[in-house]
Design a protein around this motif. Sequence first.
Motif, short mmCIF file in Angstrom:
data_model
loop_
_atom_site.label_atom_id
_atom_site.label_comp_id
_atom_site.label_asym_id
_atom_site.label_seq_id
_atom_site.Cartn_x
_atom_site.Cartn_y
_atom_site.Cartn_z
N LEU A 1 15.12 -11.25 21.12
CA LEU A 1 13.77 -10.91 21.60
C LEU A 1 13.09 -12.12 22.22
N LEU A 2 13.21 -13.28 21.56
CA LEU A 2 12.57 -14.50 22.07
C LEU A 2 13.18 -14.96 23.39
N MET A 3 14.48 -14.72 23.55
CA MET A 3 15.12 -15.02 24.85
C MET A 3 14.47 -14.18 25.94
N TRP A 4 14.25 -12.90 25.66
CA TRP A 4 13.68 -11.99 26.65
C TRP A 4 12.23 -12.35 26.98
N LEU A 5 11.54 -12.96 26.01
CA LEU A 5 10.13 -13.29 26.19
C LEU A 5 9.92 -14.73 26.69
N GLU A 6 11.00 -15.40 27.08
CA GLU A 6 10.89 -16.77 27.58
C GLU A 6 10.11 -16.79 28.89
N ASP A 7 9.02 -17.56 28.92
CA ASP A 7 8.22 -17.62 30.16
C ASP A 7 8.25 -18.99 30.81
N ASP A 8 9.06 -19.92 30.29
CA ASP A 8 9.23 -21.23 30.92
C ASP A 8 10.19 -21.06 32.10
N LYS A 9 9.70 -21.27 33.31
CA LYS A 9 10.49 -21.00 34.51
C LYS A 9 11.75 -21.87 34.59
N GLU A 10 11.65 -23.10 34.16
CA GLU A 10 12.81 -23.99 34.22
C GLU A 10 13.90 -23.52 33.26
N LYS A 11 13.49 -23.09 32.07
CA LYS A 11 14.47 -22.60 31.09
C LYS A 11 15.12 -21.30 31.58
N ARG A 12 14.32 -20.45 32.21
CA ARG A 12 14.87 -19.21 32.74
C ARG A 12 15.90 -19.50 33.83
N LEU A 13 15.56 -20.45 34.69
CA LEU A 13 16.44 -20.81 35.81
C LEU A 13 17.77 -21.35 35.30
N ASN A 14 17.73 -22.12 34.20
CA ASN A 14 18.93 -22.80 33.73
C ASN A 14 19.63 -22.10 32.58
N ASP A 15 19.27 -20.84 32.33
CA ASP A 15 19.96 -20.07 31.29
C ASP A 15 21.39 -19.80 31.77
N PRO A 16 22.40 -20.43 31.15
CA PRO A 16 23.77 -20.31 31.67
C PRO A 16 24.38 -18.94 31.50
N GLN A 17 23.82 -18.11 30.61
CA GLN A 17 24.39 -16.78 30.36
C GLN A 17 23.48 -15.66 30.83
N ASP A 18 22.41 -15.98 31.51
CA ASP A 18 21.50 -14.98 32.11
C ASP A 18 20.85 -14.07 31.07
N LYS A 19 20.82 -14.47 29.80
CA LYS A 19 20.32 -13.58 28.76
C LYS A 19 18.82 -13.36 28.85
N CYS A 20 18.06 -14.38 29.25
CA CYS A 20 16.61 -14.21 29.31
C CYS A 20 16.23 -13.14 30.34
N ARG A 21 17.03 -13.02 31.39
CA ARG A 21 16.72 -12.07 32.46
C ARG A 21 16.99 -10.62 32.07
N LEU A 22 17.75 -10.41 31.00
CA LEU A 22 17.98 -9.04 30.53
C LEU A 22 16.65 -8.38 30.17
N GLY A 23 15.75 -9.17 29.56
CA GLY A 23 14.45 -8.64 29.20
C GLY A 23 13.67 -8.19 30.42
N TYR A 24 13.66 -9.02 31.47
CA TYR A 24 12.92 -8.67 32.68
C TYR A 24 13.44 -7.37 33.29
N VAL A 25 14.77 -7.24 33.37
CA VAL A 25 15.36 -6.03 33.95
C VAL A 25 14.95 -4.80 33.14
N ALA A 26 15.01 -4.90 31.81
CA ALA A 26 14.65 -3.77 30.96
C ALA A 26 13.16 -3.44 31.04
N PHE A 27 12.32 -4.49 31.00
CA PHE A 27 10.87 -4.28 31.01
C PHE A 27 10.37 -3.68 32.33
N SER A 28 11.13 -3.87 33.39
CA SER A 28 10.68 -3.40 34.72
C SER A 28 11.20 -2.02 35.07
N ARG A 29 11.90 -1.33 34.14
CA ARG A 29 12.42 0.02 34.43
C ARG A 29 11.35 1.11 34.37
#
Length: 529
Positions: free
Chosen positions: A458-486
């Motif tokens: 859950l905390l990965m999905w709620l990450e709002d630090d742009k630099e951390k999102r950009l450098n997430d090597p497994q793209d896990k933080c972006r799963l939240g954005y995709v789900a929340f925008s459906r």
Amino acid sequence: MKRKLNNRLIIAAAGSGKTSELTKEIIKMSRELPPEKCLAVITYTNSATNEILERVQKYISVQHNIFVGTIHSFLIKFLIKPYGKILGLVPNELIITDYEIKIAKSSNQFMEKNIIVNQLSKKGVMTYDYIITLSKKILLDENVKNRFCNRIRYLLVDEFQDSTNTQFEIFDILRKGKSSELILVGDPEQRIMNFRNKPRKGKGSSGERSIPLHPIESLQNKKIYTISKLMNNYRSSETIVKFINQFHSSIEQEWANKEISSKNPVMFIESTKLKSIIFDFNNLCINKAYCESIPKTRFFLAHENKVYKNYRYSNFDNKSTEKLPLFTCIYDYLSAFYNTKNDLLHQTLGLDEIELRKKCLSVFYEINYNLNINLDEFPNFIENTFSRKKVETGENVSYNIRERTKRLADDLSNRITPDKEYLSIELSEYRDSFLTIHKSKGLQADAALVIAKNEKELLMWLEDDKEKRLNDPQDKCRLGYVAFSRPKEFLCIACLTPVSEPTLHLLNKFKVNIYSPLTEQVQTTLETL
């Protein structure tokens, strides 16, 4: 006078009208397209291909020199079929399938596998990954590369964030050929395919090994592409748009769908048991204090399929039923089994539409009503039912059909027996869909329940630090954005483990309402006193 090439990168976030924009570009370019040149549109899925074609055909006739399809079908049509045979790399007929190569342990395993792969490709048998590898090999021929570049006048790439570096190298060959104009369309925040290469050896300023940027990010810092952004969101309510804006690193969208006037809050359900979470979500959907109108379509989303395993086919409170496309999943299985396209199944199997569907129903009944079913023997059942054997290529190669069979059995198990109308039509609309976040990409529903398996996720999905999102090597933080925008109107979030006070404060920071049935009961009691 020849028009100057204008290579463009279009950043198109969720609900931004990307398909409409692509349609406009295709129509415009088709009118400027010389008859001897081609316009190619690369899509990520077959369903996206069909959607684009349907939209374009409303305005123009799609001529022979306009191609819309996946990256693999593009490479087969424009590189492998015309040049692979000339270079002695493939025969006329091609079979695209999955296979595993089993060889004895030796010091030259890699070389031995390559020899087998090359032998198979000369027989026309290759995997989807090898299509990319073979295309790069073909493009090493300068004469072929020049012909390829001269043939493509326009190249449009949809869902560019899902392209691999190797695929981008092929696109860039066209740009460098200076005869093709490229338009790349995608969203950095919807890059969830975990394409990343290993981190580079050098270290960044933080002392950690640096992670290579995807081209959709690195190209924004270069002048070789004109950068434009689609800033509107035509899908979701104002509340949801404001919520998802907090997690996008490139765009702050404007709410543009004024027809959605509801101000439903984004909710976090405090229950941690799946049954309770779903019960609470159902109640919220019919409570006008939280959801202004009852959703007609709902998504139940999680990172992994197993989260909803015991609930996928349930009818909650008898208020909703799931009507997944029955024949689609069987057709997809048969297509993989017989190494043919869905639209060629009738021809391959020698059956008309009704007969094919009747046999598909036999597959359905076998999975649901044969108590002694053995998945290892299921391919034999398919061969007997459809009177056709699957293609074999040699003792060193085995097809990964068992995993596909398990997925098919999972898709078909515990369904209601289909009635006669299934023989003539396929239901394309359904009320509830239980999907992984990956499968929901590109889709939308009136409401969505998004469940994290634990607080860490859950905390990965709620990450709002742009630099951390950009450098997430497994793209896990972006799963939240995709789900929340459906969802269009109502979004609920939940977690299968208790969350800490800091996480509750974080949700409050993002203006998420906390829902607890106990709190609701206390409030109701107070109001009646």
